[in-house]
Design a protein around this motif. Structure first.
Motif, mmCIF file in Angstrom:
data_model
loop_
_atom_site.group_PDB
_atom_site.id
_atom_site.type_symbol
_atom_site.label_atom_id
_atom_site.label_comp_id
_atom_site.label_asym_id
_atom_site.label_seq_id
_atom_site.Cartn_x
_atom_site.Cartn_y
_atom_site.Cartn_z
ATOM 1 N N THR A 5 0.853 -1.176 0.000
ATOM 2 C CA THR A 5 0.000 0.000 0.000
ATOM 3 C C THR A 5 0.890 1.226 0.000
ATOM 4 O O THR A 5 1.881 1.273 0.729
ATOM 5 N N LYS A 7 1.086 5.356 0.566
ATOM 6 C CA LYS A 7 0.434 6.521 1.165
ATOM 7 C C LYS A 7 1.264 7.752 0.844
ATOM 8 O O LYS A 7 2.461 7.803 1.147
ATOM 9 N N LYS A 8 0.648 8.742 0.230
ATOM 10 C CA LYS A 8 1.341 9.971 -0.119
ATOM 11 C C LYS A 8 1.771 10.704 1.154
ATOM 12 O O LYS A 8 1.024 10.769 2.122
ATOM 13 N N GLN A 18 6.231 8.799 -1.153
ATOM 14 C CA GLN A 18 5.209 7.892 -0.643
ATOM 15 C C GLN A 18 5.785 6.977 0.422
ATOM 16 O O GLN A 18 6.936 6.557 0.337
ATOM 17 N N ARG A 19 4.959 6.659 1.420
ATOM 18 C CA ARG A 19 5.301 5.650 2.412
ATOM 19 C C ARG A 19 4.789 4.304 1.889
ATOM 20 O O ARG A 19 3.696 4.217 1.348
ATOM 21 N N GLN A 21 3.647 0.508 2.773
ATOM 22 C CA GLN A 21 3.183 -0.332 3.865
ATOM 23 C C GLN A 21 2.844 -1.716 3.335
ATOM 24 O O GLN A 21 2.375 -1.865 2.215
ATOM 25 N N GLU A 26 4.846 -0.396 8.306
ATOM 26 C CA GLU A 26 5.604 0.393 7.342
ATOM 27 C C GLU A 26 6.885 -0.327 6.942
ATOM 28 O O GLU A 26 7.655 -0.781 7.784
#
Length: 93
Positions: A5, A7-8, A18-19, A21, A26
């Motif tokens: 996934t 995440k911005k 982006q992170r 996951q 994480e």
């Protein structure tokens, strides 16, 4: 391989930051930067050009993957694709 996934990261000065996951935890982060890379053939004179490249950082470390490697010294820093950066980030140490 588990699903990833992205995440911005809001308010980041890095492009496409982006992170990453996996399974709710994480794994690290990825982003793009413009860097000089060698675009000439090995037999010709050395020419460089400004290109977008991907970089990664594993969670819990300060080392930026794609910066200080042998390939970065010879061809230029970073990875051509986001998938390459993530594959290197997910490799076991």
């Amino acid at each position: 391989m588990m699903d990833l996934t992205f995440k911005k990261v809001a308010g980041s000065s890095k492009s496409a930051h982006q992170r990453v996951q996996s399974g709710g935890s994480e794994v690290g982060e990825v982003w793009r930067e413009q860097v000089n890379v060698i675009v000439s053939k090995m037999t010709g004179p050395r020419r460089t050009a400004l290109r977008w490249r991907w970089f990664a950082k594993k969670a819990g470390t300060s080392e930026t993957l794609g910066r200080h490697t042998r390939a970065a010294l010879l061809l230029g820093a970073g990875y051509k694709t986001k998938a390459e950066a993530i594959a290197v980030m997910r490799r076991p140490v």
